[in-house]
Design a protein around this motif. Structure first.
Motif, mmCIF file in Angstrom:
data_model
loop_
_atom_site.group_PDB
_atom_site.id
_atom_site.type_symbol
_atom_site.label_atom_id
_atom_site.label_comp_id
_atom_site.label_asym_id
_atom_site.label_seq_id
_atom_site.Cartn_x
_atom_site.Cartn_y
_atom_site.Cartn_z
ATOM 1 N N UNK A 62 -18.360 -20.541 75.674
ATOM 2 C CA UNK A 62 -18.536 -19.534 74.665
ATOM 3 C C UNK A 62 -20.034 -19.095 74.227
ATOM 4 N N UNK A 63 -20.693 -20.415 74.237
ATOM 5 C CA UNK A 63 -22.102 -20.161 73.759
ATOM 6 C C UNK A 63 -22.749 -19.346 74.960
ATOM 7 N N UNK A 64 -22.892 -19.862 76.074
ATOM 8 C CA UNK A 64 -23.364 -19.035 77.151
ATOM 9 C C UNK A 64 -22.877 -17.543 77.108
ATOM 10 N N UNK A 65 -21.660 -17.169 76.898
ATOM 11 C CA UNK A 65 -21.070 -15.762 76.873
ATOM 12 C C UNK A 65 -21.902 -15.179 75.788
ATOM 13 N N UNK A 66 -22.006 -15.852 74.541
ATOM 14 C CA UNK A 66 -22.592 -14.961 73.370
ATOM 15 C C UNK A 66 -24.061 -14.789 73.710
ATOM 16 N N UNK A 67 -24.803 -15.687 74.471
ATOM 17 C CA UNK A 67 -26.410 -15.422 74.741
ATOM 18 C C UNK A 67 -26.219 -14.401 75.549
ATOM 19 N N UNK A 68 -25.464 -14.380 76.464
ATOM 20 C CA UNK A 68 -25.646 -13.249 77.400
ATOM 21 C C UNK A 68 -25.106 -11.856 76.856
ATOM 22 N N UNK A 69 -24.197 -11.974 75.814
ATOM 23 C CA UNK A 69 -23.968 -10.805 75.141
ATOM 24 C C UNK A 69 -25.212 -10.313 74.096
ATOM 25 N N UNK A 70 -25.891 -11.187 73.630
ATOM 26 C CA UNK A 70 -27.084 -10.970 72.705
ATOM 27 C C UNK A 70 -28.086 -10.339 73.850
ATOM 28 N N UNK A 71 -28.245 -10.572 74.894
ATOM 29 C CA UNK A 71 -28.780 -9.910 75.985
ATOM 30 C C UNK A 71 -28.460 -8.545 76.247
ATOM 31 N N UNK A 72 -27.118 -8.132 76.006
ATOM 32 C CA UNK A 72 -26.865 -6.787 76.223
ATOM 33 C C UNK A 72 -25.833 -6.870 77.385
ATOM 34 N N UNK A 73 -25.383 -7.982 77.776
ATOM 35 C CA UNK A 73 -24.462 -7.896 78.851
ATOM 36 C C UNK A 73 -23.042 -7.529 78.474
ATOM 37 N N UNK A 74 -22.386 -6.472 78.694
ATOM 38 C CA UNK A 74 -21.175 -6.043 77.931
ATOM 39 C C UNK A 74 -20.016 -6.733 78.455
ATOM 40 N N UNK A 75 -20.060 -7.129 79.919
ATOM 41 C CA UNK A 75 -19.046 -7.783 80.505
ATOM 42 C C UNK A 75 -18.720 -9.195 79.970
ATOM 43 N N UNK A 76 -19.908 -9.853 79.727
ATOM 44 C CA UNK A 76 -19.991 -11.372 78.988
ATOM 45 C C UNK A 76 -19.425 -11.124 77.673
ATOM 46 N N UNK A 77 -19.557 -9.872 76.956
ATOM 47 C CA UNK A 77 -19.351 -9.882 75.296
ATOM 48 C C UNK A 77 -17.952 -9.490 75.539
ATOM 49 N N UNK A 78 -17.156 -8.579 76.432
ATOM 50 C CA UNK A 78 -15.887 -8.543 76.511
ATOM 51 C C UNK A 78 -15.082 -9.387 76.863
ATOM 52 N N UNK A 79 -15.451 -10.393 77.636
ATOM 53 C CA UNK A 79 -14.825 -11.753 78.043
ATOM 54 C C UNK A 79 -14.830 -12.681 76.756
ATOM 55 N N UNK A 80 -15.896 -12.859 76.212
ATOM 56 C CA UNK A 80 -16.014 -13.602 75.096
ATOM 57 C C UNK A 80 -15.004 -13.195 73.898
ATOM 58 N N UNK A 81 -14.722 -11.981 73.708
ATOM 59 C CA UNK A 81 -13.808 -11.385 72.684
ATOM 60 C C UNK A 81 -12.665 -11.752 73.026
ATOM 61 N N UNK A 82 -12.411 -11.529 74.234
ATOM 62 C CA UNK A 82 -10.850 -11.751 74.860
ATOM 63 C C UNK A 82 -10.528 -13.131 74.730
ATOM 64 N N UNK A 83 -11.226 -14.140 74.963
ATOM 65 C CA UNK A 83 -10.987 -15.452 74.718
ATOM 66 C C UNK A 83 -11.027 -15.953 73.273
ATOM 67 N N UNK A 84 -11.885 -15.358 72.654
ATOM 68 C CA UNK A 84 -11.729 -15.732 71.002
ATOM 69 C C UNK A 84 -10.438 -14.834 70.503
ATOM 70 N N UNK A 85 -10.278 -13.839 71.139
ATOM 71 C CA UNK A 85 -8.901 -13.368 70.547
ATOM 72 C C UNK A 85 -7.712 -14.326 70.572
ATOM 73 N N UNK A 86 -7.514 -14.852 71.957
ATOM 74 C CA UNK A 86 -6.420 -15.763 72.211
ATOM 75 C C UNK A 86 -6.432 -16.986 71.330
ATOM 76 N N UNK A 87 -7.643 -17.466 71.068
ATOM 77 C CA UNK A 87 -7.922 -18.782 70.568
ATOM 78 C C UNK A 87 -7.365 -18.438 69.030
ATOM 79 N N UNK A 88 -8.049 -17.382 68.322
ATOM 80 C CA UNK A 88 -7.835 -16.914 67.044
ATOM 81 C C UNK A 88 -6.106 -16.956 66.728
#
Length: 199
Positions: free
Chosen positions: A6-32
């Motif tokens: 998740x840390x790697x996905x967030x770093x990618x998201x902060x660089x503007x990588x939308x796919x990484x951000x979407x994946x992170x949100x999906x996985x966090x949604x399941x966890x939450x």
């Protein structure tokens, strides 16, 4: 592990990588979903899940990539849980049998609520930097940028705020507990939030 992914996905998201951000949100949604389903009634769990996702979206640029992601997301989820317990008017008696399943996390939640109450007693400038740095894992420099306080002032406010918190904990507990309970609850307070002033 999961936190590092998740840390790697967030770093990618902060660089503007939308796919990484979407994946992170999906996985966090399941966890939450699983996190709140074990602790709150269904409707409250769904509301909390959505609010955390919005909080992540709003604060994603505040995440410091040099820090572990797990404690950051856990802090957000935990404090949203406390908000939900408070909003449901079970704030004062949630540790008893009241329909909220919290799976043995009563002590941690009690400590977190105590911390929340105590922080609200501090000066806003002190409380804000303590929440950012000590509870959310934001760096001193990032807290300075967010709050407009200088780096030196952030450090001073953290130090003074933590010292005042320790004094308040001692005073509040001493008024209602034996010496044994004082020691135990003070230790639980500092362990729960890792609020230790830097020398």
């Amino acid at each position: 592990g999961r936190g590092e992914k998740w840390r790697s996905l967030m770093i990618a998201a902060q660089r503007g990588e939308n796919r990484a951000y979407e994946q992170l949100l999906r996985e966090l949604d399941d966890w939450l979903f699983r996190y709140y389903a074990r602790r709150l009634p269904y409707a409250a769990a769904q509301d909390a899940r959505q609010e955390v996702l919005l909080a992540i979206h709003a604060n994603r640029h505040m995440y410091d990539p040099s820090r572990p992601f797990g404690p950051w997301i856990n802090a957000i989820a935990r404090y949203k849980l406390i908000d939900r317990i408070r909003d449901s008017s079970r704030f004062a008696s949630f540790a008893s049998s009241d329909g909220i399943a919290i799976d043995g996390h009563e002590a941690a939640i009690v400590s977190a609520i105590l911390i929340d109450r105590l922080l609200n007693s501090l000066r806003p400038a002190q409380a804000r930097v303590i929440r950012l740095v000590k509870l959310q894992g934001v760096s001193i420099e990032a807290a300075s940028n967010v709050t407009g306080q200088s780096v030196a002032l952030v450090k001073v406010n953290i130090h003074r705020g933590l010292r005042r918190l320790a004094a308040m904990v001692a005073g509040k507990v001493a008024a209602t507990a034996t010496a044994t309970n004082l020691s135990r609850r003070r230790d639980a307070f500092f362990k729960a939030a890792s609020l230790k002033a830097k020398e």
